[in-house]
Design a protein around this motif. Sequence first.
Motif, PDB file in Angstrom:
ATOM      1  N   UNK A  89       0.790  -1.056  -0.134  1.00 43.28           N
ATOM      2  CA  UNK A  89       0.037  -0.049  -0.135  1.00 43.28           C
ATOM      3  C   UNK A  89       0.977   1.533   0.187  1.00 43.28           C
ATOM      4  N   UNK A  90       0.873   2.164  -0.952  1.00 42.18           N
ATOM      5  CA  UNK A  90       1.617   3.266  -1.121  1.00 42.18           C
ATOM      6  C   UNK A  90       0.910   4.224  -1.973  1.00 42.18           C
ATOM      7  N   UNK A  91       1.550   5.436  -2.043  1.00 40.21           N
ATOM      8  CA  UNK A  91       1.058   6.512  -2.848  1.00 40.21           C
ATOM      9  C   UNK A  91       0.118   7.558  -1.951  1.00 40.21           C
ATOM     10  N   UNK A  92      -0.426   8.419  -2.745  1.00 37.69           N
ATOM     11  CA  UNK A  92      -1.298   9.541  -2.035  1.00 37.69           C
ATOM     12  C   UNK A  92      -2.607   9.317  -1.916  1.00 37.69           C
ATOM     13  N   UNK A  93      -3.209   9.471  -0.759  1.00 34.97           N
ATOM     14  CA  UNK A  93      -4.638   9.244  -0.351  1.00 34.97           C
ATOM     15  C   UNK A  93      -5.093  10.673   0.101  1.00 34.97           C
ATOM     16  N   UNK A  94      -6.073  11.151  -0.561  1.00 29.84           N
ATOM     17  CA  UNK A  94      -6.726  12.495  -0.089  1.00 29.84           C
ATOM     18  C   UNK A  94      -7.844  12.023   0.636  1.00 29.84           C
ATOM     19  N   UNK A  95      -7.788  12.667   2.223  1.00 33.58           N
ATOM     20  CA  UNK A  95      -8.776  12.388   2.914  1.00 33.58           C
ATOM     21  C   UNK A  95      -9.394  13.620   3.571  1.00 33.58           C
ATOM     22  N   UNK A  96     -10.737  13.794   3.643  1.00 31.65           N
ATOM     23  CA  UNK A  96     -11.465  14.869   3.980  1.00 31.65           C
ATOM     24  C   UNK A  96     -12.208  14.704   5.103  1.00 31.65           C
ATOM     25  N   UNK A  97     -12.303  15.411   6.401  1.00 34.19           N
ATOM     26  CA  UNK A  97     -13.176  15.354   7.484  1.00 34.19           C
ATOM     27  C   UNK A  97     -13.348  16.706   8.265  1.00 34.19           C
ATOM     28  N   UNK A  98     -14.076  16.763   8.964  1.00 33.74           N
ATOM     29  CA  UNK A  98     -14.383  18.081   9.924  1.00 33.74           C
ATOM     30  C   UNK A  98     -13.054  18.310  10.702  1.00 33.74           C
ATOM     31  N   UNK A  99     -12.845  19.735  10.911  1.00 35.07           N
ATOM     32  CA  UNK A  99     -11.883  20.135  11.716  1.00 35.07           C
ATOM     33  C   UNK A  99     -11.876  19.431  13.078  1.00 35.07           C
ATOM     34  N   UNK A 100     -12.897  19.722  13.718  1.00 36.69           N
ATOM     35  CA  UNK A 100     -13.200  18.872  14.987  1.00 36.69           C
ATOM     36  C   UNK A 100     -12.653  17.135  15.074  1.00 36.69           C
ATOM     37  N   UNK A 101     -13.101  16.618  14.105  1.00 37.44           N
ATOM     38  CA  UNK A 101     -12.874  14.962  14.305  1.00 37.44           C
ATOM     39  C   UNK A 101     -11.552  14.832  13.805  1.00 37.44           C
ATOM     40  N   UNK A 102     -11.005  15.487  12.933  1.00 36.41           N
ATOM     41  CA  UNK A 102      -9.878  15.608  12.260  1.00 36.41           C
ATOM     42  C   UNK A 102      -8.592  15.719  13.277  1.00 36.41           C
ATOM     43  N   UNK A 103      -8.607  16.844  14.117  1.00 41.65           N
ATOM     44  CA  UNK A 103      -7.815  17.229  15.062  1.00 41.65           C
ATOM     45  C   UNK A 103      -7.747  16.610  16.353  1.00 41.65           C
ATOM     46  N   UNK A 104      -9.090  16.166  17.033  1.00 43.01           N
ATOM     47  CA  UNK A 104      -9.222  15.584  18.041  1.00 43.01           C
ATOM     48  C   UNK A 104      -9.206  14.141  18.149  1.00 43.01           C
ATOM     49  N   UNK A 105      -9.407  13.212  16.830  1.00 38.66           N
ATOM     50  CA  UNK A 105      -9.627  11.960  16.885  1.00 38.66           C
ATOM     51  C   UNK A 105      -8.684  11.343  15.620  1.00 38.66           C
ATOM     52  N   UNK A 106      -8.661  11.648  14.439  1.00 35.99           N
ATOM     53  CA  UNK A 106      -7.803  11.093  13.540  1.00 35.99           C
ATOM     54  C   UNK A 106      -6.405  11.336  13.476  1.00 35.99           C
ATOM     55  N   UNK A 107      -5.920  12.485  13.700  1.00 38.24           N
ATOM     56  CA  UNK A 107      -4.608  12.802  13.586  1.00 38.24           C
ATOM     57  C   UNK A 107      -3.878  12.042  14.577  1.00 38.24           C
ATOM     58  N   UNK A 108      -4.199  12.420  16.054  1.00 41.67           N
ATOM     59  CA  UNK A 108      -3.439  11.567  16.901  1.00 41.67           C
ATOM     60  C   UNK A 108      -3.344   9.916  16.695  1.00 41.67           C
ATOM     61  N   UNK A 109      -4.113   9.334  15.726  1.00 42.37           N
ATOM     62  CA  UNK A 109      -4.080   7.861  15.647  1.00 42.37           C
ATOM     63  C   UNK A 109      -3.298   7.605  14.307  1.00 42.37           C
ATOM     64  N   UNK A 110      -3.019   8.598  13.733  1.00 40.49           N
ATOM     65  CA  UNK A 110      -2.192   8.490  12.322  1.00 40.49           C
ATOM     66  C   UNK A 110      -0.889   7.852  12.392  1.00 40.49           C
ATOM     67  N   UNK A 111      -0.219   7.856  13.411  1.00 44.16           N
ATOM     68  CA  UNK A 111       0.844   7.289  13.670  1.00 44.16           C
ATOM     69  C   UNK A 111       1.076   5.898  13.426  1.00 44.16           C
ATOM     70  N   UNK A 112      -0.310   5.264  14.135  1.00 40.21           N
ATOM     71  CA  UNK A 112      -0.435   3.709  13.862  1.00 40.21           C
ATOM     72  C   UNK A 112      -0.799   3.377  12.465  1.00 40.21           C
ATOM     73  N   UNK A 113      -1.343   4.054  11.711  1.00 39.79           N
ATOM     74  CA  UNK A 113      -1.504   3.954  10.376  1.00 39.79           C
ATOM     75  C   UNK A 113      -0.203   3.810   9.576  1.00 39.79           C
TER      76      UNK A 113
END
Length: 301
Positions: A89-113
């Motif tokens: 799995x490689x290459x660019x992936x464009x993801x959109x979400x709300x500022x709240x969900x992105x900053x509070x939930x998604x970004x802190x978990x991206x290290x695992x991804x």
Amino acid sequence: MDWDKLRIFHAVADAGSLTHAGDVLHLSQSAVSRQIRALEDSLGTTLFHRHARGLILTEQGELLFEATAAMVRKLDTTAARIRDSEEHVFGELKVTTTTGFGTLWLVPRLAKLYAQYPDLKVDLMLEERVLDLPMREADVAIRMKEPNQQDLIRRRLLNIRMRLYATPEYLQQTTPPRRIEDLTAHRLICQNPQTPQVSSGALLAKMLLAQSLNSTLMVNNYFGVLQGVLSHVGIGILPDYVTADFPDLVRVLPDIESTEVPVFLAFPEELRTSRRVTAFRDFVVEEINATRKQQQESELV
């Protein structure tokens, strides 16, 4: 029509300049100009109006640009499918979400991804505006309502509610409110109801602000609200999923909350077989399940 000429036309229309298009295509301005003139001659029409500030598409040019833009999107999708492999799995992936969900939930978990897929390149677009997935403004969306666009694969991830939270330190400094009327002795931290956000959150904020509060702090996103709460500034309106990462937060006035907000993950039907999309979807679902389990365990304590 000659695809090479169409490719050059698309670059010029996109850049609005022969020089800029030449830089992108690694061609001289004169070479680009010759190809555009040849394409106009073959079509028997003018595609650009020339003026001092650059190039503007004619009506015929607009029609052709719509066609080439669709071709480019299709080619990008095809190229993504070709690049995706069963093993990598490689290459660019464009993801959109709300500022709240992105900053509070998604970004802190991206290290695992990234730990699972170190060659993935995530382009994360955090905004309240709903991007057009079929037009490929993004590959994947996490939205606070069910998408109504056609040709989308969608999955309901969870339901959230906006609730009132404060830190133990803040509540030790004052008398915790027992009724909604007691909020007049506290500072409410929230988004302005007119700020773009889910309607249930805006309605809750509007209802609480109607209590003639003496002091408030309004921030235009939930990340700012959370920082205010963690800094013991007052009592904040926050989505309930924050308790998974901030279990020490104390829920205030448990009877007061917003209506349920459904959270959906969606992506275009044409990306069904994309390994990057599948990997991201599975990652989000796994983390959502972990978040739900954490919340259930904390509620039992």
